[in-house]
Motif scaffolding. Sequence first.
Motif, PDB file in Angstrom:
ATOM      1  N   PHE A  68       2.916   2.372 -33.035  1.00 12.57           N
ATOM      2  CA  PHE A  68       1.750   2.277 -33.915  1.00 12.57           C
ATOM      3  C   PHE A  68       1.608   0.865 -34.465  1.00 12.57           C
ATOM      4  CE2 PHE A  68      -0.492   2.711 -37.949  1.00 12.57           C
ATOM      5  CZ  PHE A  68      -1.583   3.476 -37.558  1.00 12.57           C
ATOM      6  N   GLN A  69       2.734   0.205 -34.705  1.00 15.83           N
ATOM      7  CA  GLN A  69       2.681  -1.174 -35.184  1.00 15.83           C
ATOM      8  C   GLN A  69       2.064  -2.085 -34.125  1.00 15.83           C
ATOM      9  OE1 GLN A  69       6.454  -3.224 -36.021  1.00 15.83           O
ATOM     10  NE2 GLN A  69       5.604  -3.756 -38.026  1.00 15.83           N
ATOM     11  N   ASP A  70       2.372  -1.820 -32.836  1.00 16.37           N
ATOM     12  CA  ASP A  70       1.733  -2.587 -31.756  1.00 16.37           C
ATOM     13  C   ASP A  70       0.217  -2.374 -31.772  1.00 16.37           C
ATOM     14  OD1 ASP A  70       4.178  -3.522 -30.848  1.00 16.37           O
ATOM     15  OD2 ASP A  70       4.450  -1.845 -29.465  1.00 16.37           O
ATOM     16  N   LEU A  71      -0.204  -1.129 -32.067  1.00 17.52           N
ATOM     17  CA  LEU A  71      -1.634  -0.826 -32.112  1.00 17.52           C
ATOM     18  C   LEU A  71      -2.325  -1.603 -33.235  1.00 17.52           C
ATOM     19  CD1 LEU A  71      -4.071   0.866 -31.165  1.00 17.52           C
ATOM     20  CD2 LEU A  71      -3.331   2.648 -32.760  1.00 17.52           C
ATOM     21  N   THR A  72      -1.706  -1.619 -34.428  1.00 12.28           N
ATOM     22  CA  THR A  72      -2.323  -2.353 -35.542  1.00 12.28           C
ATOM     23  C   THR A  72      -2.379  -3.855 -35.248  1.00 12.28           C
ATOM     24  OG1 THR A  72      -0.195  -2.521 -36.701  1.00 12.28           O
ATOM     25  CG2 THR A  72      -1.609  -0.640 -37.230  1.00 12.28           C
ATOM     26  N   ARG A  73      -1.351  -4.363 -34.576  1.00  9.63           N
ATOM     27  CA  ARG A  73      -1.373  -5.790 -34.219  1.00  9.63           C
ATOM     28  C   ARG A  73      -2.457  -6.081 -33.191  1.00  9.63           C
ATOM     29  NH1 ARG A  73       5.180  -6.814 -33.684  1.00  9.63           N
ATOM     30  NH2 ARG A  73       5.599  -7.005 -35.935  1.00  9.63           N
TER      31      ARG A  73
END
Length: 660
Positions: A68-73
């Motif tokens: 999910f952190q990759d998605l926000t980035r």
Amino acid sequence: MIAPGALFWWALLAVTWALSTWSFQLYKALDARWIIRFPKGWQIDFEGWISAAMKWLLEDATFGLFTFQDLTRFVSSLIELPYDLARAALADGFITGLGSNAVQIAPPLGWVAVTALMMLLALYARGWGLAVLVGACFVYLAVFGQWDSAMVTLASVVIAVPIGVLGGLALGIACYRLAWVERSLRPVLDLMQTVPIFAYLVPILFLFGFGPVSALVATVIYAMPPMVRVATVALQSVPPEVVEAGHMAGCTRRQMMWKVLVPSAAPTLMVGVNQVIMLSLNMVIIASMIGAGGLGFDVLSALRRLDIGGGIEAGLAIVVIAIALDRVSQAFARRLPDAAPDRGAGPLQRHPYITAALAVVVATYLLGLALPALQDFPDRLTLTTSAFWEEAMRWINVTFFDTLDAIKSAFLTYLLLPVKRFFTGIPWAWGILATGLAAARIGGWRLGLMAAVMAGLIACVGLWDKAMTTVYLCGVSVLIAYAIGVPLGIWAGQRAGAHAWVGAFIDTLQTLPSFVYLIPVVMLFRVGDFSAMIAVVLYALAPAVRYAAHGVRSVDPQMIEAGLVAGCTPRQLLWRIKLPLAAPSLLLGLNQTIMLAISMLVITALVGTRDLGQEVYIALTKANVGQGIVAGLAVAFIAIVADRVISAMAAKSRERLGLT
């Protein structure tokens, strides 16, 4: 003899007043603290659950190929690239290298170029009159030393508006084509429009970090819902004969949408674009708290320093940008389609405004190399009104201190404090029951159950006292705004000359971003509930006036003629014909006044109110996601209950008048 309906309301009010007045004595006599405060052991830890869920999302959630952190980035990078380009073109210039090795390879567009481009846009939208107004607005920003901050704000708006418009149009098309999408999105849009602005900032700050990207994400979320609603209504309102003509011409489904429906709905869609622009500008100012910068940061800094002159100057710069963007977007909403260009015409004839814009950019860049004043407005020529505003506010405070203090004391003594004691004294258990009973009486048992459940959830998270403070402040502010706005609207609805003046006044109020109202109010009345009430009344006044004027003007002329034939005086015409028939519009105006009042109340947490808005603001300063979302949802529940109850009253009024 009292009618059963009136008896119900009198009994409900009497019991509520008695319990509010004697709840503390009852608690003391019975030694039952739960009467006035929801027991801590019964509270539901939604705050902890939400915080844990957000932490899991950010640290552990995965979709297999990416987290999910990759998605926000990824989302951040999609927004950051165009934002960096817009900011480079308008404010910072194009730079290569980092830190001390950074080198500017091209300057930003100069003040002359940006002003000329905006004038060309206004000229294309309406004509020279609007072009001169827009040009004057941007020259004002340069002359009064607000250019750099204004361009940072404009860069944010330039990126947020297209995302909000395109995203809203796409969702509006989905709602138009699929009924289940519209049903599913309606509660989501309700929450997006009623959850306080600050509440958006808390989870977004947690997910995207501090900076302009977070501010832009919050801006898009806040500004998109009106576009979705407007797009849905606009497409549904396309005349059936236009759709039939498209079918007869053999249009495919895609052609029907983009060559028939969207062009036919374009004027209404531009109203949605106008709303996105104004909400984006409003939100960009507030989002300065999480790194947006620009004029919003200047206003916020001035408020914190109590810098009267600097705050008013930055506030006026916001007003100037808002006026320019509002008038241009309204002009596009009313603009007729262009005539088809001559097929034999060259590119210059076919696209004269684009050609002129390119010529302006190239010419100002080349001339700016020799004449730097065309690129950056000379500092020695800038003006400042800071000292004037400082002196004006000082003179008003010294000269009228006793009068202003007497007005403030009278409102506090005879209105604000008694109403506050009434609402904050209501025991939570009776408050839940009374809310459900009142809503059920107006809109049926389903509405009553929904209202009771939402009130119960507010109590269950330990926010009953702060919620009652919010209800008290909102109630008093709406009462005053409505008492001022409805007579103004009736006056404007009956007299053409008054309509023009009142319309200009209301346009000005609606153009001002919410932050701007706080500056003069705080300087004159200092922080507290009275200052919050004044700011809320000013911000929420517009819909009360507009809907009252619309309701009076929309009364069927035949009904007025019948009244005249029956010998009614002008006063009887107003009270016995016009106002009863305008009741649905008046109730819709009340609905919108409440919605604006609630949204403004959260912002007034900056001037010392101790309600749900303060809870959201504290959560923002601590980056406490759970606290912010729970407090924001509590505000949203109050807004949703008020919206549904007033809408049910308006529906009953239309049904009673035979207008359904």
